[in-house]
Scaffold this motif. Structure first.
Motif, short mmCIF file in Angstrom:
data_model
loop_
_atom_site.label_atom_id
_atom_site.label_comp_id
_atom_site.label_asym_id
_atom_site.label_seq_id
_atom_site.Cartn_x
_atom_site.Cartn_y
_atom_site.Cartn_z
N TYR A 185 71.62 37.96 87.22
CA TYR A 185 71.83 36.91 86.23
C TYR A 185 70.95 35.70 86.53
CZ TYR A 185 75.86 38.65 83.56
OH TYR A 185 76.68 39.33 82.70
N ASN A 186 70.89 35.34 87.80
CA ASN A 186 70.11 34.17 88.19
C ASN A 186 68.64 34.34 87.83
OD1 ASN A 186 70.18 31.57 89.99
ND2 ASN A 186 68.47 32.76 90.78
N HIS A 187 68.12 35.54 88.03
CA HIS A 187 66.70 35.79 87.73
C HIS A 187 66.43 35.78 86.23
CE1 HIS A 187 62.65 37.22 88.49
NE2 HIS A 187 62.84 38.18 87.61
N MET A 188 67.40 36.24 85.43
CA MET A 188 67.20 36.31 83.98
C MET A 188 67.42 34.97 83.28
SD MET A 188 68.81 40.02 82.91
CE MET A 188 70.44 39.61 83.51
N ALA A 189 68.10 34.03 83.95
CA ALA A 189 68.39 32.74 83.31
C ALA A 189 67.11 31.92 83.17
CB ALA A 189 69.42 31.98 84.14
N LYS A 190 67.23 30.86 82.40
CA LYS A 190 66.08 30.01 82.08
C LYS A 190 65.65 29.22 83.32
CE LYS A 190 64.67 26.59 78.60
NZ LYS A 190 63.63 27.44 78.02
N GLU A 191 64.39 29.41 83.74
CA GLU A 191 63.89 28.72 84.93
C GLU A 191 63.46 27.30 84.61
OE1 GLU A 191 60.53 29.30 88.46
OE2 GLU A 191 60.51 30.58 86.67
N SER A 192 62.80 27.11 83.47
CA SER A 192 62.33 25.78 83.09
C SER A 192 63.49 24.91 82.65
CB SER A 192 61.30 25.91 81.95
OG SER A 192 60.96 24.63 81.45
N CYS A 193 63.37 23.62 82.89
CA CYS A 193 64.39 22.66 82.46
C CYS A 193 64.08 22.08 81.09
CB CYS A 193 64.52 21.53 83.48
SG CYS A 193 65.23 22.06 85.05
N GLN A 194 63.07 22.60 80.40
CA GLN A 194 62.77 22.18 79.03
C GLN A 194 63.57 23.05 78.07
OE1 GLN A 194 58.52 22.41 78.52
NE2 GLN A 194 58.17 20.41 79.45
N VAL A 195 64.17 22.42 77.08
CA VAL A 195 65.02 23.14 76.14
C VAL A 195 64.89 22.50 74.77
CG1 VAL A 195 67.03 21.70 76.69
CG2 VAL A 195 67.37 23.97 75.74
N LEU A 196 64.96 23.34 73.73
CA LEU A 196 64.93 22.82 72.36
C LEU A 196 66.18 21.99 72.09
CD1 LEU A 196 63.65 25.94 70.39
CD2 LEU A 196 62.35 23.91 71.01
N GLU A 197 66.05 21.05 71.18
CA GLU A 197 67.15 20.13 70.90
C GLU A 197 68.41 20.86 70.46
OE1 GLU A 197 68.00 16.11 68.23
OE2 GLU A 197 66.15 17.25 67.98
#
Length: 429
Positions: free
Chosen positions: A115-127
């Motif tokens: 799960y940890n590997h598949m989650a979003k690594e970047s802290c940028q996210v759409l609004e």
């Protein structure tokens, strides 16, 4: 004068009463709850993921069949929990506890690492995705050093379970206690870091059970450490009782006295466990080439308790179920006009306007419930919406959402103090 023959002691007399008797063992409420929790954990850990995969596979072809299978699976899971509970009450916890140990110490960490590997690594996210984005809870590659430390503490747990007697030399016994204590510290930090996702593991075990892994490991380590310290306390009392005592009368040991932990062993373990944690930090620093490598597994993340990276929200076009439905064939979905959301033009039909008006009413009259409903929707439905592209899929979504549209409109009629149609008309203007 001949001495009198001793008379038989009357029942209940002090002469007949034993010096020490153990109280009768009756199943307590705490014991029953523990056995029920054990059975539930086994079913949630081994049965629920397989059932979820099967339902996901079937739902790709038939939603009705998937719902039927989910209902049957839920009933079957409850039956298995009851059967396991009765089996544990009849035969003891031994075999079931072994399966739980494999689940908690091996399967859940591996599952959580995936799960940890598949989650979003970047802290940028759409609004529009900021409430539904699943960020990586543990930084990579730092997490692999943490996994190695978990393997060491799990090995100490297995050694303690297999060899309950005191290990020789004394350093080996001390290492087992200190490793269990260090593992408890690390998993307590993990539980704090995961925060709200620990509750998600309780509420939705088929999907989020790995989030409970630190708490479950903490319970296993704590119970084993307490049991082993009590054994060492019993060993120390046995040695003390074996010493000759200059007394007139020796009283038999009181077998029902409560067991106590061996405090000297505990104090030595408390003194050594920081050294083990420090050794882990040094090895992490050497491996990663950074002095704070052991802490960065927590801090080099975002949106978690111990995270230090900020979440960067960027504008972007997003879609929701009713927005997807409005992109279907015009003869069915009946678009009314073009609207704007976040500066992006979207097709607005009556279904979309009614749904948005209902949400607007919730935020106006019950803001807390409105925010909760929005977060829940974003978490469950939002991730699949961008994958619904073809027009015929939008038609299906439109038809499926029709009952919800009618329910939303009925709520507007009953709860909106002003004109429902006026609220509907001003949506996305």
């Amino acid at each position: 004068m001949e001495p009198e023959e001793p008379t038989a002691a009357q029942p209940g007399s002090p002469e007949e009463a034993p010096l020490a008797t153990a109280p009768p063992e009756t199943p307590s409420t705490h014991s029953r709850l523990a056995d029920a929790g054990l059975a539930t954990l086994l079913v949630a850990g081994y049965v629920s993921p397989l059932l979820a995969l099967l339902i996901g596979f079937v739902s790709s072809g038939s939603t009705g069949l998937a719902l039927s299978l989910a209902l049957v699976g839920l009933v079957g899971a409850v039956w298995v929990v009851v059967w396991l509970y009765r089996n544990i009450r009849r035969r003891g916890r031994g075999p079931a506890l072994g399966w739980v140990e494999v689940l908690v110490l091996v399967i859940l960490p591996a599952w959580g690492l995936a799960y940890n590997h598949m989650a979003k690594e970047s802290c940028q996210v759409l609004e529009c995705e900021q409430n539904s984005a699943l960020f990586r809870p543990l930084a990579e590659p730092e997490v692999f050093g943490l996994l190695a430390f978990h393997a060491v503490t799990a090995l100490a747990y297995v050694a303690s379970r297999r060899r309950p007697q005191a290990l020789q030399p004394a350093l080996a016994e001390l290492s087992v206690h200190a490793s269990l204590l260090s593992g408890m510290v690390i998993h307590a930090l993990l539980a704090v870091h995961f925060g709200k996702w620990v509750l998600a593991g309780v509420a939705f075990p088929p999907a989020f059970l790995p989030c409970l892994s630190p708490v479950l490991t903490l319970i296993l380590y704590g119970a084993e450490l307490r049991h082993r310290l009590r054994l060492r306390g019993a060993d120390a009392r046995s040695v003390a009782q074996a010493q000759p005592l200059a007394v007139y009368r020796e009283v038999p040991a009181q077998s029902f006295l409560p067991q106590r932990i061996h405090r000297p062993t505990l104090l030595r373990a408390l003194a050594v466990s920081p050294a083990l944690l420090g050794l882990h930090a040094v090895l992490q620093a050497v491996w990663l080439g950074q002095s704070s490598g052991a802490l960065q597994v927590f801090t080099r993340t975002c949106d978690y308790t111990l995270s230090r990276l900020p979440v960067e929200v960027i504008p972007g076009s997003c879609h929701y179920l009713c927005t997807v439905a409005a992109r279907g064939h015009s003869w069915l979905v009946r678009p009314l006009r073009m609207g704007r959301r976040g500066g992006v033009p979207i097709v607005v039909n009556r279904q979309l306007a009614v749904a948005n008006a209902f949400e607007d009413l919730l935020h106006e009259r019950w803001p807390r419930f409105g925010r909760l409903a929005r977060r829940t929707y974003d978490l469950l439905a939002r991730p699949i919406c961008n994958h619904l592209r073809p027009a015929w899929v939008s038609d299906i979504v439109y038809l499926v959402m029709k009952p919800a549209e009618w329910a939303f409109y009925l709520a507007l009629v009953l709860l909106d103090p002003r004109s429902p149609e006026a609220r509907i008309d001003r949506m996305y203007r």
